[in-house]
Design a protein around this motif. Structure first.
Motif, PDB file in Angstrom:
ATOM      1  N   ARG A 220     126.543  35.549   9.425  1.00  0.00           N
ATOM      2  CA  ARG A 220     127.894  35.237   9.869  1.00  0.00           C
ATOM      3  C   ARG A 220     127.932  34.451  11.173  1.00  0.00           C
ATOM      4  NH1 ARG A 220     130.633  40.979   9.721  1.00  0.00           N
ATOM      5  NH2 ARG A 220     128.473  41.676   9.923  1.00  0.00           N
ATOM      6  N   LEU A 221     126.762  34.179  11.757  1.00  0.00           N
ATOM      7  CA  LEU A 221     126.690  33.304  12.926  1.00  0.00           C
ATOM      8  C   LEU A 221     125.297  32.707  12.997  1.00  0.00           C
ATOM      9  CD1 LEU A 221     126.539  35.407  16.231  1.00  0.00           C
ATOM     10  CD2 LEU A 221     126.075  36.372  14.016  1.00  0.00           C
ATOM     11  N   SER A 222     125.206  31.554  13.621  1.00  0.00           N
ATOM     12  CA  SER A 222     123.912  30.886  13.749  1.00  0.00           C
ATOM     13  C   SER A 222     123.129  31.522  14.894  1.00  0.00           C
ATOM     14  CB  SER A 222     124.117  29.401  14.015  1.00  0.00           C
ATOM     15  OG  SER A 222     124.669  29.206  15.312  1.00  0.00           O
ATOM     16  N   GLU A 223     121.845  31.167  14.979  1.00  0.00           N
ATOM     17  CA  GLU A 223     121.021  31.693  16.060  1.00  0.00           C
ATOM     18  C   GLU A 223     121.553  31.223  17.414  1.00  0.00           C
ATOM     19  OE1 GLU A 223     117.730  34.080  17.323  1.00  0.00           O
ATOM     20  OE2 GLU A 223     118.756  33.851  15.417  1.00  0.00           O
ATOM     21  N   GLY A 224     121.965  29.956  17.491  1.00  0.00           N
ATOM     22  CA  GLY A 224     122.530  29.449  18.740  1.00  0.00           C
ATOM     23  C   GLY A 224     123.812  30.167  19.116  1.00  0.00           C
ATOM     24  N   GLU A 225     124.657  30.425  18.129  1.00  0.00           N
ATOM     25  CA  GLU A 225     125.897  31.157  18.390  1.00  0.00           C
ATOM     26  C   GLU A 225     125.611  32.572  18.865  1.00  0.00           C
ATOM     27  OE1 GLU A 225     129.056  29.080  15.267  1.00  0.00           O
ATOM     28  OE2 GLU A 225     127.768  30.732  14.595  1.00  0.00           O
ATOM     29  N   LEU A 226     124.596  33.188  18.286  1.00  0.00           N
ATOM     30  CA  LEU A 226     124.215  34.542  18.693  1.00  0.00           C
ATOM     31  C   LEU A 226     123.837  34.582  20.171  1.00  0.00           C
ATOM     32  CD1 LEU A 226     123.296  37.502  18.213  1.00  0.00           C
ATOM     33  CD2 LEU A 226     121.110  36.588  17.382  1.00  0.00           C
ATOM     34  N   VAL A 227     122.986  33.656  20.595  1.00  0.00           N
ATOM     35  CA  VAL A 227     122.544  33.625  22.000  1.00  0.00           C
ATOM     36  C   VAL A 227     123.715  33.298  22.921  1.00  0.00           C
ATOM     37  CG1 VAL A 227     121.058  32.433  23.655  1.00  0.00           C
ATOM     38  CG2 VAL A 227     120.163  33.055  21.396  1.00  0.00           C
ATOM     39  N   ASP A 228     124.527  32.296  22.542  1.00  0.00           N
ATOM     40  CA  ASP A 228     125.679  31.919  23.375  1.00  0.00           C
ATOM     41  C   ASP A 228     126.679  33.064  23.499  1.00  0.00           C
ATOM     42  OD1 ASP A 228     124.745  29.408  23.928  1.00  0.00           O
ATOM     43  OD2 ASP A 228     125.923  28.400  22.378  1.00  0.00           O
ATOM     44  N   LEU A 229     126.880  33.799  22.415  1.00  0.00           N
ATOM     45  CA  LEU A 229     127.824  34.909  22.435  1.00  0.00           C
ATOM     46  C   LEU A 229     127.337  36.010  23.370  1.00  0.00           C
ATOM     47  CD1 LEU A 229     130.513  35.658  21.167  1.00  0.00           C
ATOM     48  CD2 LEU A 229     129.270  36.669  19.241  1.00  0.00           C
ATOM     49  N   CYS A 230     126.047  36.316  23.318  1.00  0.00           N
ATOM     50  CA  CYS A 230     125.487  37.332  24.223  1.00  0.00           C
ATOM     51  C   CYS A 230     125.575  36.872  25.678  1.00  0.00           C
ATOM     52  CB  CYS A 230     124.050  37.649  23.838  1.00  0.00           C
ATOM     53  SG  CYS A 230     123.880  38.536  22.270  1.00  0.00           S
ATOM     54  N   ASP A 231     125.314  35.569  25.911  1.00  0.00           N
ATOM     55  CA  ASP A 231     125.469  35.019  27.269  1.00  0.00           C
ATOM     56  C   ASP A 231     126.893  35.230  27.775  1.00  0.00           C
ATOM     57  OD1 ASP A 231     122.883  34.117  27.297  1.00  0.00           O
ATOM     58  OD2 ASP A 231     123.368  32.004  27.051  1.00  0.00           O
ATOM     59  N   ALA A 232     127.863  34.864  26.929  1.00  0.00           N
ATOM     60  CA  ALA A 232     129.272  34.942  27.335  1.00  0.00           C
ATOM     61  C   ALA A 232     129.677  36.379  27.621  1.00  0.00           C
ATOM     62  CB  ALA A 232     130.160  34.353  26.235  1.00  0.00           C
ATOM     63  N   ILE A 233     129.244  37.316  26.783  1.00  0.00           N
ATOM     64  CA  ILE A 233     129.590  38.728  26.982  1.00  0.00           C
ATOM     65  C   ILE A 233     128.995  39.236  28.285  1.00  0.00           C
ATOM     66  CG2 ILE A 233     129.255  41.071  26.082  1.00  0.00           C
ATOM     67  CD1 ILE A 233     129.262  39.771  23.256  1.00  0.00           C
ATOM     68  N   LEU A 234     127.749  38.866  28.550  1.00  0.00           N
ATOM     69  CA  LEU A 234     127.078  39.345  29.751  1.00  0.00           C
ATOM     70  C   LEU A 234     127.758  38.834  31.020  1.00  0.00           C
ATOM     71  CD1 LEU A 234     124.593  40.998  30.620  1.00  0.00           C
ATOM     72  CD2 LEU A 234     123.297  38.875  30.672  1.00  0.00           C
ATOM     73  N   LEU A 235     128.110  37.533  31.036  1.00  0.00           N
ATOM     74  CA  LEU A 235     128.727  36.954  32.229  1.00  0.00           C
ATOM     75  C   LEU A 235     130.180  37.409  32.390  1.00  0.00           C
ATOM     76  CD1 LEU A 235     127.336  33.295  32.101  1.00  0.00           C
ATOM     77  CD2 LEU A 235     126.536  35.192  33.518  1.00  0.00           C
ATOM     78  N   ALA A 236     130.948  37.297  31.293  1.00  0.00           N
ATOM     79  CA  ALA A 236     132.366  37.662  31.375  1.00  0.00           C
ATOM     80  C   ALA A 236     132.547  39.156  31.560  1.00  0.00           C
ATOM     81  CB  ALA A 236     133.086  37.200  30.107  1.00  0.00           C
ATOM     82  N   GLY A 237     131.541  39.929  31.145  1.00  0.00           N
ATOM     83  CA  GLY A 237     131.689  41.378  31.169  1.00  0.00           C
ATOM     84  C   GLY A 237     131.538  42.025  32.523  1.00  0.00           C
ATOM     85  N   HIS A 238     131.211  41.234  33.545  1.00  0.00           N
ATOM     86  CA  HIS A 238     131.036  41.908  34.841  1.00  0.00           C
ATOM     87  C   HIS A 238     131.699  41.188  36.016  1.00  0.00           C
ATOM     88  CE1 HIS A 238     127.887  38.932  35.720  1.00  0.00           C
ATOM     89  NE2 HIS A 238     127.981  39.328  36.963  1.00  0.00           N
ATOM     90  N   GLU A 239     131.668  39.842  36.043  1.00  0.00           N
ATOM     91  CA  GLU A 239     132.056  39.129  37.267  1.00  0.00           C
ATOM     92  C   GLU A 239     133.506  39.360  37.662  1.00  0.00           C
ATOM     93  OE1 GLU A 239     131.923  37.240  40.640  1.00  0.00           O
ATOM     94  OE2 GLU A 239     130.111  37.255  39.411  1.00  0.00           O
ATOM     95  N   SER A 240     134.421  39.153  36.739  1.00  0.00           N
ATOM     96  CA  SER A 240     135.837  39.289  37.081  1.00  0.00           C
ATOM     97  C   SER A 240     136.187  40.721  37.465  1.00  0.00           C
ATOM     98  CB  SER A 240     136.722  38.827  35.913  1.00  0.00           C
ATOM     99  OG  SER A 240     136.576  37.442  35.703  1.00  0.00           O
ATOM    100  N   THR A 241     135.652  41.684  36.715  1.00  0.00           N
ATOM    101  CA  THR A 241     135.967  43.086  37.014  1.00  0.00           C
ATOM    102  C   THR A 241     135.406  43.499  38.362  1.00  0.00           C
ATOM    103  OG1 THR A 241     135.938  43.569  34.639  1.00  0.00           O
ATOM    104  CG2 THR A 241     135.841  45.442  36.142  1.00  0.00           C
ATOM    105  N   ALA A 242     134.161  43.117  38.634  1.00  0.00           N
ATOM    106  CA  ALA A 242     133.561  43.449  39.929  1.00  0.00           C
ATOM    107  C   ALA A 242     134.378  42.850  41.065  1.00  0.00           C
ATOM    108  CB  ALA A 242     132.122  42.943  39.986  1.00  0.00           C
ATOM    109  N   THR A 243     134.806  41.613  40.891  1.00  0.00           N
ATOM    110  CA  THR A 243     135.602  40.953  41.922  1.00  0.00           C
ATOM    111  C   THR A 243     136.947  41.642  42.096  1.00  0.00           C
ATOM    112  OG1 THR A 243     134.530  38.837  41.418  1.00  0.00           O
ATOM    113  CG2 THR A 243     136.593  38.747  42.644  1.00  0.00           C
ATOM    114  N   GLN A 244     137.575  42.017  40.990  1.00  0.00           N
ATOM    115  CA  GLN A 244     138.891  42.645  41.081  1.00  0.00           C
ATOM    116  C   GLN A 244     138.824  44.056  41.658  1.00  0.00           C
ATOM    117  OE1 GLN A 244     141.206  40.700  41.285  1.00  0.00           O
ATOM    118  NE2 GLN A 244     142.340  40.437  39.363  1.00  0.00           N
ATOM    119  N   ILE A 245     137.743  44.788  41.456  1.00  0.00           N
ATOM    120  CA  ILE A 245     137.615  46.099  42.098  1.00  0.00           C
ATOM    121  C   ILE A 245     137.727  45.925  43.614  1.00  0.00           C
ATOM    122  CG2 ILE A 245     136.060  48.025  42.626  1.00  0.00           C
ATOM    123  CD1 ILE A 245     134.956  47.736  39.759  1.00  0.00           C
TER     124      ILE A 245
END
Length: 396
Positions: A220-245
């Motif tokens: 349901r996703l390509s290998e490139g999409e898999l890596v990009d999706l994990c990258d996006a989750i990792l980056l988006a999953g912490h920076e904004s929340t840490a900053t907003q705390i």
């Protein structure tokens, strides 16, 4: 309807130091329609500042994120702005989003609350043992979302510090050249590719293994999409929340009467997080332009097909046409329909997790340290897409 060819004004408006909303935004909110702006790189754009206009551009399918990849898109840095899933439109965007969405439902995220609460208190134990002053960013605001998203993706604890530099580069508005921007991106992709390979060899019960199974068995996703999706989750999953705390704590320290209300009535905390999301303008400037795919009228301004529109969420959340007394922080305010997590198909997938982390981080801090105060000058982030303290010494 107005059609204007006015000279674009330099953008962004907000200063990196502090969390105030720039006077230029306040002035724009007094006038109907959009204004023309020019960023450091790319073509001029329209800027939507009013709530109704912002919501229209974010939610209307006549505005495309994918079109930005085919233009000299307005941006803050020289580097390419291909943001993976954030640069996609349906149906491709919908396909990838569905693969991840079940991990971020309110029901699933709520299962993490005891662990997040325990983590917050353990970090406060560490701050207390370390003694005053302590850097709230380094020892509290950053470790909470980093630990949670890394655990969800199966990132080893010893690797947590490695992607801090990659995250800073991804969100930088500094003089990083396109080559430097791309090098940082390649390094993160290489790391994530290795982590995916390790998860294939040694599956575990985490989000990354689930995505690998979707890739390998469901195709349901390509290998490139898999890596990009994990990258996006990792980056988006912490920076904004840490900053907003850190931002929320700084804002409450600036409004001690509101902090005292929360101490006396902790049941107001969930609503207070929504009010703080509305009140605190996180971004240094609007990002992620939407391109009109046909002529569209927005707030009385005609946006021609092929023109980009930027959405100033921080300004829209201060629109007096939507919010009563918008420039006042009121932690007792209810039913706050802010745009802090976006709107439409790109509404923040991790909003339930961010809310939980913000609620638990603020709740534990207010309970543990009734005498919380700034212990020295705050050092602010600069040349970043998000605003907030880089170092925030506190005492208690």
């Amino acid at each position: 309807m107005t059609v204007t060819a006015e000279q674009p004004v330099p953008y962004p408006f907000n200063e990196p130091e502090g969390l105030s909303l720039a006077d230029a935004y306040q002035a724009a909110l007094e006038e109907p329609g959009l204004i023309r702006v020019r960023l450091a790189y790319g073509e001029p754009a329209w800027l939507a500042t009013r709530y109704a206009d912002a919501r229209l551009v974010l939610g209307d399918r006549r505005f495309s994120r994918a079109e930005a990849l085919r233009h000299d898109a307005p941006r803050h840095s020289e580097g390419s702005q291909d943001s993976g899933i954030l640069s996609m439109d349906p149906p491709g965007h919908t396909r990838l989003r569905r693969l991840v969405a079940k991990a971020f439902t309110v029901h699933q995220v709520e299962k993490l609350r005891p662990a997040v609460r325990d983590l917050a208190h353990r970090l406060l134990d560490g701050m207390e043992a370390m003694g005053q002053p302590a850097d709230l960013v380094e020892h509290y605001a950053l470790p909470i979302p980093v630990a949670v998203i890394c655990r969800m993706l199966g990132v080893p604890e010893e690797d947590h510090p490695r992607f801090r530099a990659w995250s800073d580069a991804a969100l930088s508005t500094s003089s990083l050249t396109a080559a430097e921007f791309e090098r940082n991106r390649r390094e993160l992709r290489a790391y994530m590719t290795g982590l995916v390979a390790d998860h294939r060899r040694n599956p575990r019960p985490d989000l990354m293994t689930g995505l690998i199974e979707a890739r390998d068995t469901g195709d349901r996703l390509s290998e490139g999409e898999l890596v990009d999706l994990c990258d996006a989750i990792l980056l988006a999953g912490h920076e904004s929340t840490a900053t907003q705390i850190a931002n929320f704590v700084h804002t409450l320290l600036d409004h001690p009467e509101q902090m005292e209300i929360l101490r006396k009535s902790p049941e107001l905390l969930h609503g207070a997080v929504e009010e703080l999301m509305r009140f605190v303008p996180l971004s240094s400037g609007a990002n992620f332009p939407r391109y009109a795919t046909e002529d569209v009228e927005v707030g009385g301004t005609l946006v021609r097909a092929g023109e980009p529109v930027l959405v100033a969420i921080g300004a829209a959340n201060r629109d007096a046409l939507k919010f009563a007394d918008p420039g006042r922080l009121d932690v007792t305010r209810t039913g706050v329909q802010h745009l802090g997590f976006g709107h439409g198909v790109h509404h923040c997938l991790g909003a339930p997790l961010a809310r939980l982390e913000l609620q638990e981080a603020l709740g534990a801090l207010l309970e543990r340290f009734p005498g919380l105060r700034l212990a020295d000058d705050v050092r602010w982030k600069d040349q970043m897409l998000v605003r907030g303290p880089r170092e925030m010494p506190v005492g208690w």
